[in-house]
Design an enzyme around this catalytic site. Structure first.
Site: not given
Ligand code: NAD
Length: 436
Positions: A150, A152, A203, A248, A250, A259, A262, A327
């Protein structure tokens, strides 16, 4: 198709509701009775823009249902998604106990051919492990396994799913590839059809690459501060190059969330176990961890290294805007450190305060922005919530005790802040002091 999604968290719920919205019959399963009871009434346990309406719509149109009973979900399912959590273990490795538990339960109830897909982010080789568990528990092999990681983003999860840039589908059999390609057809997306191990790796490689981009620009920002350059212009100048891209880049106080932290550690572990030292990603993690503390350095620089008794307004607690996910949010390290240094912290976050209280002991989270900034000696921005951007800076200056803003997310223009009379310190840009 009939689809069963096991694990109704951020990913399972959003995927389930989107698969139902494009016309499939979806049953979402979770062990958490309270969560399922709420969802049955259309009450959404997480903050995600647009999710509530879409859940209600699909419940009402009889395409979406919720249960704690896996047999209910497996009955008639063509495709079963495993979307449970894979949190990090102490050593950074992904903890597969929830994935393995689901595989075992599927094995216990499997009665007809199904494609069993791991959507959770899992180390290379997990698909094979899921296959072994299901085959040994069920005693037969009338199923295919697949990997469909995934991508998202929390905060724009519905949009990201409905407009997915690609669907990565890792399979061992042609049949499973056809079923999953068909399922993704309405999304009108790029299908990357490959083997299970490659899909699993895509991923981790994607997330580690994005994390690398963030740590890279943060290091550029740190150098900019030393040499007198402006990282926002550097990023703009870099981003026009298609090979680099604008996203990406900034600079700020680094990434957090469920995500990137980890997945980067898990990739280092995956590589390590295979005998390879993934040096870049190890350093990406280190740079990211150090970056958040720049806020403290900048604050101490204004107050001669003494924060005791200073009232500090902390704006934003969540790891990013539009989510209540705490998290690995930088605030978890920063608020206690500020308190340890004697600061009196008044924090405000539009939605994450309740979750933040669970992970930041002694957090003083107030219910609105005004209460946080009233008589503050300095304002510290940790999350770039749009409503902070819209603050009336002229009025703010009247409310706070000292016009000092330490901005960990580069939300304002230094020159404007100077004109407005602020001391304004951001990341990788010139420090300005407009105080009289
Ligand atoms: P989450 O913690 O929000 O949800 C996991 C859900 O699984 C929980 O509701 C839990 O009760 C349930 N669960 C656990 N064991 C179960 C079992 N045996 N049977 C049924 N339900 C069970 O997790 P999440 O954020 O949705 O992440 C899920 C996976 O997706 C992770 O591997 C994560 O890395 C990956 N992922 C997450 C995101 C994200 O933005 N959150 C994005 C991409 C990928």
């Amino acid at each position: 198709m009939n689809v069963c999604v096991v694990g109704t968290g951020y990913v399972g719920l959003v995927s389930g509701v989107c698969f139902s919205d494009i016309g499939n019959k979806v049953t979402c399963i979770d062990l958490d009775q309270e969560k399922i009871d709420k969802l049955k009434q259309g009450i959404i346990p997480i903050y995600e823009p647009g999710l509530s309406d879409l859940v209600l719509k699909n419940i009402n149109e009889n395409r979406l249902s919720f249960s704690t009973d896996l047999t209910e979900g497996l009955k008639d399912a063509d495709v079963v998604f495993i979307a449970v959590g894979t949190p990090p273990k102490e050593n950074g490795e992904a903890d597969l106990q929830y994935v393995e538990a689901v595989a075992k339960s599927i094995g216990e109830h499997l009665d007809s051919y199904k494609v069993i897909v791991t959507k959770s982010t899992v180390p290379v080789g997990t698909g094979k492990r899921v296959k072994e568990i299901i085959a040994s528990v069920s005693g037969h092999t009338n199923f295919d396994i697949a990997s469909n990681p995934e991508f998202l983003r929390e905060g724009s999860a519905i949009y990201d799913t409905m407009n997915m840039e690609r669907a990565v589908i890792g399979v061992e059999s042609e049949k499973a590839g056809e079923v999953l390609t068909e399922l993704h057809k309405p999304f009108n997306t790029n299908i990357v059809l490959t083997d299970v191990e490659t899909a699993e790796m895509i991923k981790y490689a994607s997330n580690a690459f994005l994390a690398t981009k963030i740590s890279f620009i943060n290091e550029v920002a740190n150098v900019c501060e030393l040499v007198g350059a402006d990282v926002t212009k550097v990023a703009e100048g870099m981003g026009f190059d298609n090979r680099i891209g604008k996203a990406f880049l900034q600079a700020g106080i680094g990434y957090g969330g469920s995500c990137f932290p980890k997945d980067t550690s898990a990739l280092v572990q995956i590589a390590g176990k295979a005998g390879y030292d993934f040096k870049i990603v190890r350093n990406v993690e280190e740079v990211n961890q150090n970056q958040r503390f720049k806020i403290i350095d900048k604050l101490e620089a204004v107050f001669n290294n003494d924060l005791s008794g200073r009232k500090i307004a902390v704006l934003g607690l969540a790891f990013k805007p539009n989510t209540d996910d705490m998290r690995d949010a930088p605030s978890i390290d920063l608020v206690p450190l500020l308190q340890e240094k004697g600061a009196d912290v008044f924090a405000f976050d539009p939605v994450a305060a309740e979750n933040a209280r669970k992970v930041i002991p002694g957090l003083n989270a107030v219910e609105n922005l005004q209460k946080a900034v009233n008589n503050a000696d300095a304002v510290v921005i940790l999350t770039d919530w749009p409503e902070f951007k819209e603050m009336d800076l002229v009025q703010l200056k009247e409310t706070i005790n000292q016009p000092i803003i330490i901005d960990g997310r580069n939300m304002f223009e230094p020159e404007t802040m100077k004109e407005l009379g602020y001391y304004y310190s951001s990341i990788g840009r010139p420090l300005v002091d407009g105080r009289e």
